[in-house]
Design an enzyme around this catalytic site. Structure first.
Site, PDB file in Angstrom:
ATOM      1  N   ASP A 183     -42.809 -12.744 -46.018  1.00  0.00           N
ATOM      2  CA  ASP A 183     -42.852 -14.114 -46.518  1.00  0.00           C
ATOM      3  C   ASP A 183     -43.807 -14.937 -45.654  1.00  0.00           C
ATOM      4  OD1 ASP A 183     -41.100 -15.892 -48.479  1.00  0.00           O
ATOM      5  OD2 ASP A 183     -41.450 -17.064 -46.671  1.00  0.00           O
ATOM      6  N   ILE A 184     -44.761 -15.640 -46.296  1.00  0.00           N
ATOM      7  CA  ILE A 184     -45.707 -16.469 -45.539  1.00  0.00           C
ATOM      8  C   ILE A 184     -44.962 -17.686 -44.996  1.00  0.00           C
ATOM      9  CG2 ILE A 184     -47.858 -17.789 -45.625  1.00  0.00           C
ATOM     10  CD1 ILE A 184     -48.702 -16.039 -48.013  1.00  0.00           C
TER      11      ILE A 184
ATOM     12  N   GLU B 171     -44.811 -16.867 -52.448  1.00  0.00           N
ATOM     13  CA  GLU B 171     -45.514 -16.497 -51.216  1.00  0.00           C
ATOM     14  C   GLU B 171     -44.920 -15.242 -50.587  1.00  0.00           C
ATOM     15  OE1 GLU B 171     -42.541 -19.747 -49.905  1.00  0.00           O
ATOM     16  OE2 GLU B 171     -43.572 -19.106 -51.720  1.00  0.00           O
TER      17      GLU B 171
ATOM     18  N   ASP C  25     -53.937 -20.539 -52.718  1.00  0.00           N
ATOM     19  CA  ASP C  25     -54.364 -19.312 -53.406  1.00  0.00           C
ATOM     20  C   ASP C  25     -55.255 -18.458 -52.509  1.00  0.00           C
ATOM     21  OD1 ASP C  25     -52.969 -20.114 -55.614  1.00  0.00           O
ATOM     22  OD2 ASP C  25     -54.725 -20.635 -56.830  1.00  0.00           O
TER      23      ASP C  25
ATOM     24  N   ASN D 150     -49.848 -25.681 -48.861  1.00  0.00           N
ATOM     25  CA  ASN D 150     -50.181 -26.239 -50.172  1.00  0.00           C
ATOM     26  C   ASN D 150     -50.237 -27.764 -50.128  1.00  0.00           C
ATOM     27  OD1 ASN D 150     -50.627 -24.064 -51.892  1.00  0.00           O
ATOM     28  ND2 ASN D 150     -48.470 -23.778 -52.328  1.00  0.00           N
TER      29      ASN D 150
END
Length: 217
Positions: A67-68, A110, A84, A75
Site C-alpha cells: 500500500d502506498i 493505491e 497516476d 493526490n
C-alpha cells in the site's frame, strides 16, 4: 478458382481479426489500464491456482499486499495526474524487483499485490525489504519542475503448506500484516511466517495424515 481462393482468404482474415479482438478483450479484462499490471480478477485467478498448488505439493508461496503510504496526500497536494504517475512508476518498480515467474497485480486504488511461488521465508523477506527500499529511493517526476518521493508498507503471508485453505483467509492474513506495518509507522515490511500460522484442528489432522503416508513410504 481465384474467386474461391480470395473468398477463403477473406474468411481467414475475418477469423484472424475476430480472434485478435477476442484476445484484446481478454487482455483488457485481466489488465489494469493505468499500470498495465494484472488486475484484481487476474490476481484472484492466480491466487486460487496457487492455493491448489500448495495443497498438492506443499510448495512455499508468499502473498504480499503493498500500500502506498499517504497516497491521498499526494493526490491532494499535487493532483490526480501526479498520483497516476506515482502509481505507474511504482508498478514498474515492483515488476523490476521480482522474478519473471512472480505475479504483480494492481489490487485496487493505491494497493498492489505480489504472488511469489517457490519462495522460502528468508528469500521472501529479502525480496519484500528490497521492494520497500527501492520504492523509497525513487525520485518520481510529477511535473517538469517537480519530483517527489513515496514509500510503501508491505504485509505478507505464506499459504499454509499441505493444507487446502482459501484465498480469502490467505488475503486476510496478509492484510493483517499490512495493517501492522502501517500501524507501526509505515515504510516497512511485516510478514506472517509459516511457523507462526495458526492452523485449525481439521487442518492439523489433514497435515498429520499426509505425514503418516509419507513415512509409510
Amino acid at each position: 478458382h481465384n474467386t474461391k481462393n480470395s473468398r477463403q482468404g477473406a474468411g481467414e482474415s475475418a477469423t484472424d481479426y475476430l480472434q485478435q479482438i477476442i484476445n484484446d478483450l481478454c487482455d483488457i479484462s485481466l489488465k489494469d489500464p493505468l499500470t498495465g499490471l494484472g488486475n484484481r480478477r487476474h490476481f484472484r485467478s492466480i491466487l486460487d491456482r496457487s492455493i491448489e498448488a500448495v495443497a498438492r505439493s506443499g510448495e512455499s508461496v508468499l502473498l504480499l499486499l503493498l500500500d502506498i503510504d499517504h497516497f491521498k496526500t499526494i493526490n491532494d497536494s499535487h493532483g490526480h495526474l501526479a498520483g497516476d504517475q506515482v502509481l505507474q512508476t511504482i508498478a514498474k518498480c515492483l515488476v523490476d524487483c521480482v522474478r519473471p515467474m512472480d505475479t504483480v497485480a494492481r489490487y485496487g486504488g493505491e494497493e498492489f499485490a505480489v504472488i511469489l511461488p517457490h519462495c522460502r521465508p528468508l528469500f521472501g523477506r529479502a525480496v519484500a525489504e528490497r521492494i520497500c527500499r527501492t520504492v523509497a529511493s525513487l525520485s518520481i517526476p510529477v511535473s517538469p519542475l517537480l519530483s517527489i518521493q513515496a514509500t510503501i508498507s508491505i504485509g505478507g503471508a505464506y499459504a499454509p503448506e499441505w493444507v487446502r485453505s482459501t484465498a480469502d483467509l490467505w488475503i486476510e492474513r496478509a492484510d493483517q500484516q499490512l495493517y501492522r506495518a502501517k500501524a507501526d509507522g509505515r515504510n516497512q515490511v511485516c510478514l506472517d511466517l509459516p511457523q507462526e500460522l495458526s492452523v485449525s484442528a481439521e487442518e492439523k489432522g489433514l497435515l498429520l495424515l499426509h505425514l503418516g503416508r509419507v513415512e509409510d513410504h
